[in-house]
Design a protein around this motif. Structure first.
Motif, PDB file in Angstrom:
ATOM      1  N   PRO A 191       0.821  -1.223   0.000  1.00 39.71           N
ATOM      2  CA  PRO A 191       0.000   0.000   0.000  1.00 39.71           C
ATOM      3  C   PRO A 191       0.851   1.269   0.000  1.00 39.71           C
ATOM      4  O   PRO A 191       0.495   2.259  -0.654  1.00 39.71           O
ATOM      5  N   VAL A 192       1.980   1.234   0.718  1.00 35.51           N
ATOM      6  CA  VAL A 192       2.890   2.384   0.741  1.00 35.51           C
ATOM      7  C   VAL A 192       3.428   2.638  -0.671  1.00 35.51           C
ATOM      8  O   VAL A 192       3.409   3.768  -1.173  1.00 35.51           O
ATOM      9  N   ILE A 197       3.588   5.522  -5.964  1.00 33.76           N
ATOM     10  CA  ILE A 197       3.544   5.482  -7.430  1.00 33.76           C
ATOM     11  C   ILE A 197       2.484   6.447  -7.949  1.00 33.76           C
ATOM     12  O   ILE A 197       2.726   7.212  -8.897  1.00 33.76           O
ATOM     13  N   LEU A 198       1.304   6.432  -7.331  1.00 28.65           N
ATOM     14  CA  LEU A 198       0.225   7.332  -7.756  1.00 28.65           C
ATOM     15  C   LEU A 198       0.639   8.794  -7.658  1.00 28.65           C
ATOM     16  O   LEU A 198       0.270   9.616  -8.508  1.00 28.65           O
ATOM     17  N   LYS A 199       1.422   9.119  -6.645  1.00 26.90           N
ATOM     18  CA  LYS A 199       1.856  10.505  -6.419  1.00 26.90           C
ATOM     19  C   LYS A 199       3.203  10.809  -7.076  1.00 26.90           C
ATOM     20  O   LYS A 199       3.757  11.894  -6.892  1.00 26.90           O
ATOM     21  N   ILE A 254      10.745  -3.437 -10.222  1.00 26.73           N
ATOM     22  CA  ILE A 254       9.682  -3.795 -11.162  1.00 26.73           C
ATOM     23  C   ILE A 254       8.666  -2.663 -11.247  1.00 26.73           C
ATOM     24  O   ILE A 254       8.126  -2.357 -12.315  1.00 26.73           O
ATOM     25  N   LEU A 255       8.450  -1.989 -10.112  1.00 25.73           N
ATOM     26  CA  LEU A 255       7.401  -0.973 -10.013  1.00 25.73           C
ATOM     27  C   LEU A 255       7.850   0.427 -10.412  1.00 25.73           C
ATOM     28  O   LEU A 255       7.065   1.211 -10.953  1.00 25.73           O
ATOM     29  N   SER A 256       9.108   0.773 -10.119  1.00 26.75           N
ATOM     30  CA  SER A 256       9.530   2.165 -10.307  1.00 26.75           C
ATOM     31  C   SER A 256      11.047   2.266 -10.404  1.00 26.75           C
ATOM     32  O   SER A 256      11.768   1.400  -9.905  1.00 26.75           O
ATOM     33  N   MET A 291       5.008 -13.649  -8.655  1.00 24.60           N
ATOM     34  CA  MET A 291       5.074 -12.244  -8.255  1.00 24.60           C
ATOM     35  C   MET A 291       4.796 -11.293  -9.419  1.00 24.60           C
ATOM     36  O   MET A 291       4.110 -10.269  -9.248  1.00 24.60           O
ATOM     37  N   GLN A 292       5.290 -11.636 -10.607  1.00 24.93           N
ATOM     38  CA  GLN A 292       5.077 -10.755 -11.760  1.00 24.93           C
ATOM     39  C   GLN A 292       3.586 -10.575 -12.047  1.00 24.93           C
ATOM     40  O   GLN A 292       3.097  -9.446 -12.246  1.00 24.93           O
ATOM     41  N   ASN A 293       2.845 -11.670 -12.045  1.00 26.31           N
ATOM     42  CA  ASN A 293       1.407 -11.586 -12.298  1.00 26.31           C
ATOM     43  C   ASN A 293       0.661 -10.953 -11.136  1.00 26.31           C
ATOM     44  O   ASN A 293      -0.321 -10.233 -11.325  1.00 26.31           O
ATOM     45  N   GLY A 294       1.143 -11.215  -9.922  1.00 24.97           N
ATOM     46  CA  GLY A 294       0.522 -10.607  -8.752  1.00 24.97           C
ATOM     47  C   GLY A 294       0.667  -9.094  -8.766  1.00 24.97           C
ATOM     48  O   GLY A 294      -0.275  -8.359  -8.441  1.00 24.97           O
ATOM     49  N   ILE A 295       1.847  -8.610  -9.145  1.00 21.97           N
ATOM     50  CA  ILE A 295       2.081  -7.167  -9.231  1.00 21.97           C
ATOM     51  C   ILE A 295       1.235  -6.543 -10.335  1.00 21.97           C
ATOM     52  O   ILE A 295       0.663  -5.459 -10.159  1.00 21.97           O
ATOM     53  N   LYS A 296       1.117  -7.227 -11.476  1.00 21.40           N
ATOM     54  CA  LYS A 296       0.276  -6.717 -12.573  1.00 21.40           C
ATOM     55  C   LYS A 296      -1.158  -6.511 -12.111  1.00 21.40           C
ATOM     56  O   LYS A 296      -1.804  -5.512 -12.445  1.00 21.40           O
ATOM     57  N   ASP A 297      -1.661  -7.452 -11.319  1.00 24.95           N
ATOM     58  CA  ASP A 297      -3.024  -7.357 -10.793  1.00 24.95           C
ATOM     59  C   ASP A 297      -3.171  -6.142  -9.886  1.00 24.95           C
ATOM     60  O   ASP A 297      -4.172  -5.424  -9.939  1.00 24.95           O
ATOM     61  N   MET A 298      -2.171  -5.880  -9.048  1.00 23.81           N
ATOM     62  CA  MET A 298      -2.230  -4.737  -8.141  1.00 23.81           C
ATOM     63  C   MET A 298      -2.152  -3.417  -8.894  1.00 23.81           C
ATOM     64  O   MET A 298      -2.893  -2.479  -8.601  1.00 23.81           O
ATOM     65  N   VAL A 299      -1.267  -3.347  -9.863  1.00 27.97           N
ATOM     66  CA  VAL A 299      -1.119  -2.107 -10.650  1.00 27.97           C
ATOM     67  C   VAL A 299      -2.401  -1.826 -11.439  1.00 27.97           C
ATOM     68  O   VAL A 299      -2.831  -0.676 -11.573  1.00 27.97           O
ATOM     69  N   LYS A 300      -3.028  -2.879 -11.932  1.00 30.72           N
ATOM     70  CA  LYS A 300      -4.294  -2.733 -12.659  1.00 30.72           C
ATOM     71  C   LYS A 300      -5.368  -2.115 -11.767  1.00 30.72           C
ATOM     72  O   LYS A 300      -6.238  -1.383 -12.233  1.00 30.72           O
ATOM     73  N   ASN A 301      -5.295  -2.426 -10.477  1.00 30.17           N
ATOM     74  CA  ASN A 301      -6.273  -1.917  -9.511  1.00 30.17           C
ATOM     75  C   ASN A 301      -5.686  -0.839  -8.608  1.00 30.17           C
ATOM     76  O   ASN A 301      -6.125  -0.662  -7.470  1.00 30.17           O
ATOM     77  N   ILE A 302      -4.716  -0.084  -9.114  1.00 29.54           N
ATOM     78  CA  ILE A 302      -3.970   0.858  -8.284  1.00 29.54           C
ATOM     79  C   ILE A 302      -4.844   1.953  -7.678  1.00 29.54           C
ATOM     80  O   ILE A 302      -4.537   2.493  -6.612  1.00 29.54           O
ATOM     81  N   ASP A 303      -5.966   2.247  -8.316  1.00 29.30           N
ATOM     82  CA  ASP A 303      -6.862   3.280  -7.771  1.00 29.30           C
ATOM     83  C   ASP A 303      -7.473   2.878  -6.435  1.00 29.30           C
ATOM     84  O   ASP A 303      -8.041   3.720  -5.735  1.00 29.30           O
ATOM     85  N   ASN A 304      -7.364   1.598  -6.070  1.00 31.52           N
ATOM     86  CA  ASN A 304      -7.819   1.161  -4.739  1.00 31.52           C
ATOM     87  C   ASN A 304      -7.102   1.918  -3.630  1.00 31.52           C
ATOM     88  O   ASN A 304      -7.603   2.032  -2.511  1.00 31.52           O
ATOM     89  N   TRP A 305      -5.909   2.433  -3.954  1.00 26.56           N
ATOM     90  CA  TRP A 305      -5.082   3.097  -2.944  1.00 26.56           C
ATOM     91  C   TRP A 305      -5.050   4.624  -3.115  1.00 26.56           C
ATOM     92  O   TRP A 305      -4.206   5.285  -2.518  1.00 26.56           O
ATOM     93  N   LYS A 306      -5.976   5.163  -3.892  1.00 23.19           N
ATOM     94  CA  LYS A 306      -5.951   6.614  -4.124  1.00 23.19           C
ATOM     95  C   LYS A 306      -6.231   7.403  -2.848  1.00 23.19           C
ATOM     96  O   LYS A 306      -5.797   8.561  -2.720  1.00 23.19           O
ATOM     97  N   ASN A 307      -6.940   6.799  -1.890  1.00 27.15           N
ATOM     98  CA  ASN A 307      -7.226   7.485  -0.622  1.00 27.15           C
ATOM     99  C   ASN A 307      -6.263   7.104   0.495  1.00 27.15           C
ATOM    100  O   ASN A 307      -6.454   7.513   1.644  1.00 27.15           O
ATOM    101  N   ALA A 308      -5.249   6.333   0.156  1.00 26.70           N
ATOM    102  CA  ALA A 308      -4.257   5.935   1.157  1.00 26.70           C
ATOM    103  C   ALA A 308      -3.377   7.124   1.533  1.00 26.70           C
ATOM    104  O   ALA A 308      -3.185   8.045   0.725  1.00 26.70           O
TER     105      ALA A 308
END
Length: 328
Positions: A191-192, A197-199, A254-256, A291-308
């Motif tokens: 989540p961190v 990444i969003l910001k 992988i992320l940034s 892990m590669q597919n798991g990360i893809k799933d999280m990035v696809k749903n990254i807006d879940n953390w827009k209020n984090a």
């Protein structure tokens, strides 16, 4: 007639995925959650379709009279406080929820019929362990969160032994995936990272990032819980991870490409690595999501953390000040 199962903490990260999976298997689900960290939106479609029912209450206050079903298929107990770092400053809160709450659900369900009760324990009970870590490893509860989760597990073991209740426990290694909570203060890595990444901020890496964690995707994890529930084994404790640790720095890259390093925290292992031979021997469960597919799933749903909340090294230093003070 549909099978009915109970999921405590069923609006939370792992619990809501458990609800999804049970409903896909034809169960009606009674969810017990006070929505303090769980999100109603995680289960809203099931409530709307009348495939689940929500009892909004604290787990330590739940009464069996709140449900009218006499026969329950499975009980999955996820309700609790999951953030590790804040436990150092508010241990009483963790003991109240994770221990007293577990005692209450065990007592409230003691006299109803059910096939299996599966407790969500934590691999943090091993402390800084030899790896790969088996279920027979010595216990070393380094901070209040790990102590509270282990005490909850000990209650389950005792209730199985004394009252002959069909209970098993799963020691979860490092769970990740969509809906992972961000409301419990500074803690879980993903989540961190997602908010950073969003910001467009640098990812904060603890230490040099070479520490490895045995990450298990939540989809694989809830299937492990289901397999243990379906198993004829009772009174067993199982480790659940992938058995394939990966370094934090590798995930970050992988992320940034924006990364900054912060001080390593005392009391945290350089590696977590689950020995999963026991669960794979007792059930047909195997981890499948890499892990590669798991990360893809999280990035696809990254807006879940827009209020984090957004964490930077200065805010993290303030949030972990007491951790360093007590565990140095």
């Amino acid at each position: 007639m549909k099978k009915t199962s109970i999921v405590t903490g069923g609006a939370g990260f792992i619990g809501s995925h458990m609800v999804d999976y049970l409903i896909s298997k034809g169960h009606f689900v009674i969810i017990i959650d006070n929505l303090s960290s769980g999100k109603k939106k995680n289960i809203q479609k099931h409530l709307k379709n009348k495939k689940a029912f929500l009892i909004n209450c604290q787990i330590e206050h739940f009464k069996i009279s709140q449900i009218r079903v006499k026969k329950i298929e499975f009980i999955f107990h996820f309700a609790g406080i999951g953030s590790i770092v804040p436990s150092i400053t508010d241990p009483k809160k963790y003991i109240k929820t994770n221990v007293t709450g577990t005692l209450n659900i065990l007592e409230q369900t003691k006299y109803i019929k059910y096939k299996k009760f599966v407790y969500a324990a934590s691999s943090s009970c091993y402390g800084i362990a030899k790896t790969p870590t088996s279920e027979h490893h010595r216990i070393s509860t380094v901070y209040p969160y790990s102590l509270s989760k282990f005490m909850g597990e000990q209650l389950c073991v005792h209730w199985n032994s004394v009252y002959k209740l069909p209970i098993c426990s799963i020691r979860i290694f490092n769970a990740y995936g969509s809906r992972i909570s961000f409301d419990g203060g500074y803690g879980a890595m993903f989540p961190v990272f997602m908010k950073q990444i969003l910001k467009k901020r640098p990812l904060t890496i603890v230490g040099d990032g070479k520490q490895k964690r045995d990450f298990i995707h939540v989809t694989d994890l809830v299937k492990a819980f289901y397999c243990v529930a379906k198993s004829k084994k009772i009174g067993e404790i199982y480790n659940v991870g992938t058995g394939k640790p990966i370094s934090v720095i590798k995930i970050a890259k992988i992320l940034s490409d924006k990364i900054e390093f912060i001080q390593k925290r005392p009391g945290e292992p350089d590696i977590t690595h689950a020995n999963i031979k026991k669960i794979t021997k007792h059930t047909k469960w195997r981890p499948k999501i890499n892990m590669q597919n798991g990360i893809k799933d999280m990035v696809k749903n990254i807006d879940n953390w827009k209020n984090a909340p957004i964490w930077n090294k200065h805010k993290i230093a303030r949030a972990t000040k007491k951790w360093f003070e007590y565990l140095k």
